[in-house]
Write an enzyme that holds these catalytic residues in place. Structure first.
Site, PDB file in Angstrom:
ATOM      1  N   LYS A  13       2.084   2.044   2.773  1.00  0.00           N
ATOM      2  CA  LYS A  13       2.771   1.068   3.739  1.00  0.00           C
ATOM      3  C   LYS A  13       3.668   0.338   2.651  1.00  0.00           C
ATOM      4  O   LYS A  13       5.024   0.031   3.199  1.00  0.00           O
ATOM      5  CB  LYS A  13       1.535   0.027   3.987  1.00  0.00           C
ATOM      6  CG  LYS A  13       0.861   0.342   5.350  1.00  0.00           C
ATOM      7  CD  LYS A  13       0.393  -1.057   6.032  1.00  0.00           C
ATOM      8  CE  LYS A  13      -0.519  -1.803   4.924  1.00  0.00           C
ATOM      9  NZ  LYS A  13      -1.510  -1.456   4.429  1.00  0.00           N
ATOM     10  N   ARG A  88      -4.669  -8.345  10.035  1.00  0.00           N
ATOM     11  CA  ARG A  88      -5.786  -7.399   9.598  1.00  0.00           C
ATOM     12  C   ARG A  88      -7.204  -7.556  10.598  1.00  0.00           C
ATOM     13  O   ARG A  88      -8.038  -6.822  10.440  1.00  0.00           O
ATOM     14  CB  ARG A  88      -6.134  -7.561   8.351  1.00  0.00           C
ATOM     15  CG  ARG A  88      -5.780  -6.484   7.379  1.00  0.00           C
ATOM     16  CD  ARG A  88      -5.923  -6.603   5.905  1.00  0.00           C
ATOM     17  NE  ARG A  88      -6.007  -5.813   4.971  1.00  0.00           N
ATOM     18  CZ  ARG A  88      -4.819  -5.680   3.914  1.00  0.00           C
ATOM     19  NH1 ARG A  88      -3.851  -6.626   3.987  1.00  0.00           N
ATOM     20  NH2 ARG A  88      -5.027  -5.057   2.958  1.00  0.00           N
ATOM     21  N   ARG A 127      -4.332   5.205  -8.247  1.00  0.00           N
ATOM     22  CA  ARG A 127      -3.409   4.209  -8.442  1.00  0.00           C
ATOM     23  C   ARG A 127      -3.516   2.959  -9.527  1.00  0.00           C
ATOM     24  O   ARG A 127      -2.569   2.636  -9.981  1.00  0.00           O
ATOM     25  CB  ARG A 127      -3.423   3.188  -7.059  1.00  0.00           C
ATOM     26  CG  ARG A 127      -2.287   2.496  -6.649  1.00  0.00           C
ATOM     27  CD  ARG A 127      -2.244   2.112  -5.071  1.00  0.00           C
ATOM     28  NE  ARG A 127      -3.170   1.157  -5.023  1.00  0.00           N
ATOM     29  CZ  ARG A 127      -3.203   0.552  -3.809  1.00  0.00           C
ATOM     30  NH1 ARG A 127      -2.239   0.866  -2.925  1.00  0.00           N
ATOM     31  NH2 ARG A 127      -4.076  -0.262  -3.484  1.00  0.00           N
ATOM     32  N   ARG A 129      -4.742  -0.116  -9.777  1.00  0.00           N
ATOM     33  CA  ARG A 129      -4.462  -1.464  -9.814  1.00  0.00           C
ATOM     34  C   ARG A 129      -5.967  -2.096  -9.982  1.00  0.00           C
ATOM     35  O   ARG A 129      -6.804  -1.614  -9.722  1.00  0.00           O
ATOM     36  CB  ARG A 129      -4.076  -1.781  -8.008  1.00  0.00           C
ATOM     37  CG  ARG A 129      -3.221  -3.164  -7.915  1.00  0.00           C
ATOM     38  CD  ARG A 129      -2.479  -2.862  -6.615  1.00  0.00           C
ATOM     39  NE  ARG A 129      -3.502  -3.601  -5.655  1.00  0.00           N
ATOM     40  CZ  ARG A 129      -3.257  -3.427  -4.413  1.00  0.00           C
ATOM     41  NH1 ARG A 129      -2.068  -3.340  -3.889  1.00  0.00           N
ATOM     42  NH2 ARG A 129      -4.342  -3.923  -3.409  1.00  0.00           N
ATOM     43  N   ARG A 140     -12.796  -1.763   1.053  1.00  0.00           N
ATOM     44  CA  ARG A 140     -11.588  -1.837   1.578  1.00  0.00           C
ATOM     45  C   ARG A 140     -11.458  -0.942   2.743  1.00  0.00           C
ATOM     46  O   ARG A 140     -10.837  -1.182   3.919  1.00  0.00           O
ATOM     47  CB  ARG A 140     -10.256  -1.847   0.750  1.00  0.00           C
ATOM     48  CG  ARG A 140     -10.257  -2.859  -0.266  1.00  0.00           C
ATOM     49  CD  ARG A 140      -8.890  -3.548  -0.577  1.00  0.00           C
ATOM     50  NE  ARG A 140      -7.995  -2.359  -1.139  1.00  0.00           N
ATOM     51  CZ  ARG A 140      -8.008  -2.033  -2.390  1.00  0.00           C
ATOM     52  NH1 ARG A 140      -9.002  -2.468  -3.260  1.00  0.00           N
ATOM     53  NH2 ARG A 140      -7.206  -1.091  -2.852  1.00  0.00           N
TER      54      ARG A 140
END
Ligand code: AMP
Length: 185
Positions: A13, A88, A127, A129, A140
């Protein structure tokens, strides 16, 4: 153009959002970015949000809705915006609808970026993070399935939903999204 961008964590996204806002000259409203900035600045909202974010849970609706309500009043949003990571939950979507109805500025389109779950886990694990620990990633993905996926039905019923295949190159995906958005320019 007023656009909502929905997709699970790791769907790409953020990457697509960067391109979309440039091509269509939209304000980029990412609640994840706003909450991370608030956390780093140690504001009261940021401190409250941090415990949820670091464990991969959603920040309470009232907090996020407050952040977005303020942001939508700013001048750069009046010509159009892309909401990235908000709403969300159904409660957030209903609040957004109420805010926009009051201003008579309804959404134009909701784009879902669809990616299979096995692929998401692979992407998120690579990733790196701070909130990308294995437990937080699982949390998540579960949060997306339970709390955010119902929005697809919510916006589908309003006739706003367009689904885009999120597998392929960044250019391929951007072309798919642009084909849809060109109709709303
Ligand atoms: P993101 O960058 O969109 O993946 O968001 C990072 C984290 O910020 C999420 O895991 C949530 O903890 C929090 N967050 C971002 N947007 C929302 C939202 N609309 N509602 C609740 N929590 C959010």
């Amino acid at each position: 153009m007023r656009l909502v961008f929905i997709g699970p964590p790791g769907a790409g996204k953020g990457t697509q959002a960067e391109r979309i806002i440039q091509r269509y000259t939209l304000a980029h409203l990412s609640t994840g970015d706003m909450l991370r900035a608030a956390r780093d600045a140690k504001t009261p909202v940021g401190i409250e949000a941090d415990t949820y974010m670091s464990s991969g849970r959603l920040v309470p609706d009232a907090v996020v809705i407050g952040v977005i309500a303020e942001r939508l009043k700013e001048a750069d949003c009046q010509a159009g915006y892309l909401l990235d990571g908000f709403p969300r939950t159904i409660a957030q979507a209903e609040s957004l609808d109420a805010m926009l109805a009051e201003k008579k500025t309804p959404l134009d389109v909701v784009i879902e970026l669809r990616v299979p779950e096995e692929e998401l886990f692979k992407r998120l694990a690579g990733r790196g993070r701070a909130d990308d620990t294995e437990e937080a990633i699982k949390q998540r993905l579960v949060g997306y399935a339970n709390q955010t996926k119902p929005l697809l039905d919510y916006y589908g019923k309003q006739g706003l939903l367009k689904t885009v295949d999120g597998l392929g190159s960044i250019d391929d995906i951007f072309n798919r999204v642009s084909t849809i958005l060109d109709a709303f320019k």
